[in-house]
Enzyme design. Structure first.
Site, short mmCIF file in Angstrom:
data_model
loop_
_atom_site.label_atom_id
_atom_site.label_comp_id
_atom_site.label_asym_id
_atom_site.label_seq_id
_atom_site.Cartn_x
_atom_site.Cartn_y
_atom_site.Cartn_z
N GLN A 190 101.85 42.14 71.18
CA GLN A 190 103.43 42.38 70.97
C GLN A 190 104.07 41.85 72.20
OE1 GLN A 190 104.77 42.63 67.97
NE2 GLN A 190 103.11 43.24 66.70
N TYR A 218 95.29 42.21 58.54
CA TYR A 218 95.73 41.33 60.09
C TYR A 218 95.67 42.55 60.99
CZ TYR A 218 97.56 37.90 56.48
OH TYR A 218 97.65 37.21 55.40
N ASN A 223 97.04 47.75 66.82
CA ASN A 223 98.29 48.24 67.22
C ASN A 223 99.04 49.20 66.15
OD1 ASN A 223 100.78 47.88 69.10
ND2 ASN A 223 101.66 46.85 67.20
N GLU A 239 90.56 42.25 60.30
CA GLU A 239 90.97 41.48 61.39
C GLU A 239 89.71 40.48 61.36
OE1 GLU A 239 92.50 39.03 63.80
OE2 GLU A 239 93.82 40.68 63.34
N ASP A 299 101.25 42.80 58.40
CA ASP A 299 101.96 42.09 59.39
C ASP A 299 101.35 40.77 59.73
OD1 ASP A 299 103.35 41.39 61.81
OD2 ASP A 299 102.34 42.90 62.99
N CYS A 324 107.71 38.61 61.25
CA CYS A 324 108.01 37.73 62.30
C CYS A 324 108.96 36.62 61.90
CB CYS A 324 107.27 37.50 63.35
SG CYS A 324 105.90 36.35 62.60
N GLU A 358 112.49 39.96 63.97
CA GLU A 358 111.33 40.46 63.44
C GLU A 358 111.93 41.36 62.75
OE1 GLU A 358 107.22 41.76 64.56
OE2 GLU A 358 108.30 40.06 65.28
#
Length: 367
Positions: A190, A218, A223, A239, A299, A324, A358
């Site tokens: 990020q 994802y 995070n 991921e 995300d 985003c 975002e």
């Protein structure tokens, strides 16, 4: 806006315009009023990339104007962290007189952390040899002596030379707990650390009192999944990028979290596994049926969720969606809103002084 001057006095107006735009985009879905999270007005970007311009004996950072394509000299960059700004002139001053380090150097990438570490990647249009490594070590040592905690990496075609390591460890204070995140060079992180903390705390608040398990697609370096682990019995996260999976595994151990399982597979593959369409060796030893995932977290990249993943996501009682790109979010919501209501809406000003937004939505299935 130029790279060296931020229109700070226009920040409030720009944020108000984004808020209004998001309201308009979410109106068809009966969304509640957005909660708005402001960015710091300067020094908010933790990473930056510059082309390097050679002019006689001089060397300087440049960027290209997106409209005119003209090059702009950049001696300071107030959008980037104070650490990057301190390092930029010192780095070039050290490289400039060194013919080995400057020859065919065309780009420098910086990745900094709130914890005070920084990775510098030097990109070249030539092969990097032992002589380059010798000079690079001297550069690293001289900058370390000036107080910089830095990792130096050299890159050329099919070449990556790490003098020490290719990662830094970030420490973020999240809802009363310090979270350690390993960030790997050239992997996604990020960009706005202050906003990232606010996103994590918003997601924690939105999922407070949750029952059952969490599924995340994802997950990157973990995070969100690691921060959210405290709100759930167990977390299952997917991921595809190998370096991100390795960083996520490290972060699980560093934060002493015992209820998160990371699987290396694409969201589309995971959809097939969940539906029993395909079996994967990577899932040996993981009983997907034992998970009671009542919440799913996504995300996705700018392109949003593909149609198959939207169908998978729609099966869950609660959906937490960080986007985003509100346009692809709106497209996905056309389907999701057939079965779910938006309970919360947030705007995170991750990219000040740009049109990019975002946002986050919490959706709950209608009874």
């Amino acid at each position: 806006m130029t790279p060296e001057i931020l229109p700070i006095e226009q920040y409030d107006d720009q944020l108000a315009e984004k808020t209004e735009r998001l309201r308009g985009m979410m109106a068809p879905f009966n969304a509640p009023e957005p909660v708005v999270f402001r960015s710091p007005v300067s020094h908010y970007r933790m990473r930056a990339e510059f082309r390097i311009w050679h002019e006689g004996d001089e060397l300087y950072h440049i960027m290209f104007d997106q409209q005119t394509k003209q090059r702009i000299r950049v001696d300071r960059f107030p959008a980037a962290s104070e650490l990057i700004n301190r390092l930029m002139p010192e780095l070039l001053a050290a490289i400039q007189p060194d013919s080995v380090l400057r020859r065919k150097l065309f780009q420098i990438d910086y990745l900094s952390t709130l914890s005070g570490e920084v990775i510098v990647s030097l990109l070249y249009h030539r092969a990097l040899d032992e002589e380059w490594q010798e000079h690079a070590r001297a550069l690293r040592d001289s900058l370390t002596a000036q107080g910089f905690r830095l990792q130096l990496i050299g890159r050329a075609t099919k070449t990556k030379i790490c003098l020490d390591r290719d990662y830094v460890d970030e420490c973020l204070p999240v809802a009363g707990r310090d979270m350690i995140y390993r960030q790997v060079e050239n992997s996604f992180t990020q960009p706005n650390a202050a906003i990232n903390i606010q996103m994590l705390e918003w997601a924690l608040d939105a999922t407070a009192g949750s029952t059952g398990d969490l599924l995340e697609l994802y997950c990157g370096n973990g995070n969100f999944s690691l921060a959210l682990a405290r709100n759930f019995e167990r977390v299952l996260a997917t991921e595809i990028a190998k370096p991100s999976v390795a960083a996520a595994q490290y972060n699980i151990a560093a934060n002493q979290i015992e209820n998160v399982q990371i699987i290396r597979m694409a969201a589309e593959e995971f959809t097939q596994a969940m539906q029993g369409v395909r079996q994967f060796n990577r899932l040996q030893g993981i009983d997907l049926t034992s998970y009671q995932c009542e919440t799913i977290f996504v995300d996705p990249p700018r392109s949003g969720l593909d149609d198959e993943t939207v169908k998978l996501v729609q099966a869950y009682p609660r959906i937490l969606y960080i986007s985003c790109n509100p346009e692809t979010l709106s497209h996905n919501l056309q389907t999701l809103s057939e079965t779910h209501d938006i309970r919360r809406l947030a705007l995170f000003d991750q990219f000040p002084y740009t049109h990019h937004m975002e946002c986050g939505v919490l959706l709950e299935k209608r009874q």
